[in-house]
Design an enzyme around this catalytic site. Structure first.
Site, PDB file in Angstrom:
ATOM      1  N   THR A 178      -8.135  -3.197   3.481  1.00 22.39           N
ATOM      2  CA  THR A 178      -8.786  -3.533   2.210  1.00 22.39           C
ATOM      3  C   THR A 178      -8.151  -2.825   1.020  1.00 22.39           C
ATOM      4  O   THR A 178      -7.399  -1.856   1.170  1.00 22.39           O
ATOM      5  CB  THR A 178     -10.282  -3.171   2.246  1.00 22.39           C
ATOM      6  OG1 THR A 178     -10.411  -1.752   2.354  1.00 22.39           O
ATOM      7  CG2 THR A 178     -10.979  -3.844   3.407  1.00 22.39           C
ATOM      8  N   CYS A 179      -8.516  -3.293  -0.167  1.00 18.34           N
ATOM      9  CA  CYS A 179      -8.010  -2.726  -1.418  1.00 18.34           C
ATOM     10  C   CYS A 179      -8.871  -1.557  -1.869  1.00 18.34           C
ATOM     11  O   CYS A 179      -9.403  -1.547  -2.986  1.00 18.34           O
ATOM     12  CB  CYS A 179      -7.961  -3.808  -2.492  1.00 18.34           C
ATOM     13  SG  CYS A 179      -6.916  -5.204  -2.080  1.00 18.34           S
ATOM     14  N   ASP A 180      -9.011  -0.569  -1.020  1.00 16.03           N
ATOM     15  CA  ASP A 180      -9.803   0.613  -1.333  1.00 16.03           C
ATOM     16  C   ASP A 180      -9.211   1.784  -0.565  1.00 16.03           C
ATOM     17  O   ASP A 180      -9.041   1.709   0.656  1.00 16.03           O
ATOM     18  CB  ASP A 180     -11.265   0.406  -0.921  1.00 16.03           C
ATOM     19  CG  ASP A 180     -12.191   1.463  -1.503  1.00 16.03           C
ATOM     20  OD1 ASP A 180     -11.828   2.653  -1.440  1.00 16.03           O
ATOM     21  OD2 ASP A 180     -13.275   1.109  -1.995  1.00 16.03           O
TER      22      ASP A 180
END
Length: 389
Positions: free
Chosen positions: A321-323
């Protein structure tokens, strides 16, 4: 749970990530616990894994259940579990959930504050309440000492208050911390609980239940005491400190220890990259889609398909994910030749994985299959491919 040929074959044929559950492991864990603690009543902590195959297996074994919400109560009722086999163990309950539970036959409610007593008194008059002690959990992988429970003297006051409010002070509970490595923590906790029993007895309040909570560990990367070793300490301590209590009920609320060893997660490598001097490996599963506990560095055994005997080096393992929170392990030894599309397994992931999973970034969480479902799938649609693997 063993990494079997069936699981390895499924990982090559099915889309990852997925979690495989083996209910035969649940049965084994249930009977090991039953046989380790004298006269124990098992109240499985539904929050650990509420998959229908697990709940139905435990229902059929005669287990009771520790619930944390109206939703869990309804889920159990829907599969035919009687509410007299449920205990509402969450100390932070909505009033409407208390009312629903009481009106549907749940008798037991956990408390660790005066306000919770008041909420129960308003919505479940005459209910049996048990007070939760706060315990040091410094010897556990997942401490629980900050948010829940209170000290013995305060707990005595709370249970006396419960009696004045028309409730039945019924027992004491504690939790030594999830994945506890120190078997003597149970001895310490039972000694503290016995002080509550004794002081209330002198004031003509006779408690009837000792709730041992959870905390029994699952084998991952560190040595752990067995359920039999822990059971021996519990039996000795109950006899020494509470042997004088007539008709004492001893309850255990296993979660991780009941289902942790019943699951294996299969994933694939999406990317290998270099950032400065560090090598990063990104998987199609991460903290938001099944591996939430790794944010506290909870260490699972990790196996890379076909590279179990390869030379290793330290890398960073992360999710898709983009985290940046979606970093599984900042440092982990992985095969030096790990590459794109390699299959990566996380062993003994039956607890607190699919329950925590979200759809963050629009990415689907782990799919869940039972061993029986995989067997059927590989017999049918995937049989031809299986024979070629």
């Amino acid at each position: 749970m063993e990494l079997t040929h069936l699981i390895r074959t499924a990982a090559k044929l099915l889309e990852t990530p997925f979690l495989v559950l083996d209910t035969s492991c649940v049965k084994e864990n249930y009977f090991r616990l039953k046989n380790s603690i004298n006269n124990v009543e098992i109240f499985y902590a539904v929050k650990a894994n509420s998959h229908s195959s697990i709940l139905e297996t435990l229902r059929d074994l005669g287990s009771s259940f520790d619930v944390a919400s109206k939703g869990e109560i309804i889920k159990l009722m829907d599969i035919g579990v009687s509410t007299d086999k449920m205990s509402f163990g969450n100390t932070i309950k909505k009033e409407k959930d208390i009312k629903f539970a009481w009106e549907n036959g749940v008798e037991y409610f956990a408390v660790d504050s005066e306000m919770e007593v008041e909420k129960i008194a308003r919505n479940a008059p005459g209910a049996k309440v048990y007070g939760r002690l706060a315990m040091s959990s410094n010897d556990s992988e997942w401490p629980l000492s900050g948010k829940f429970g209170t000290d013995a003297d305060h707990l005595i006051d709370i249970l006396k208050y419960a009696k004045r409010k028309g409730l039945v002070p019924y027992g004491v509970s504690f939790h030594v911390g999830s994945q506890s490595y120190n078997k003597y923590k149970w001895k310490e906790a039972i000694l503290t609980a016995s002080e509550v029993f004794e002081k209330l007895h002198k004031e003509r309040i006779d408690l009837k239940m000792l709730n041992l909570g959870g905390g029994i560990p699952v084998q991952h990367t560190k040595p752990v005491p067995s359920v039999e070793e822990i059971g021996a300490i519990i039996n000795e301590s109950v006899n020494e400190y509470l042997g004088w209590v007539d008709g004492l009920r001893v309850i255990s609320e296993p979660g991780r220890s009941m289902v942790g060893s019943a699951g294996i997660t299969a994933s694939r490598v999406l990317l290998r990259s270099r950032k400065g001097t560090q090598t990063w490996v990104f998987l199609d599963v991460g903290v938001f889609h099944g591996l939430m506990e790794t944010i506290e560095n909870f260490r699972y055994e990790v196996v890379v398909e076909g590279k179990e005997n390869s030379e290793t080096m330290t890398m960073t393992l992360a999710g898709p994910t983009c985290d940046s929170v979606d970093t599984i392990y900042d440092e982990i030894d992985l095969p030096i030749d790990i590459d794109y599309s390699d299959i990566v397994y996380f062993i003994n992931t039956g607890a607190y994985t699919n329950e925590y999973a979200t759809y963050f970034n629009g990415i689907e969480p782990v799919k869940v299959y039972t061993v029986q479902e995989l067997e059927e799938m590989l017999k049918g649609e995937f049989l031809e491919n299986t024979e070629r693997v």
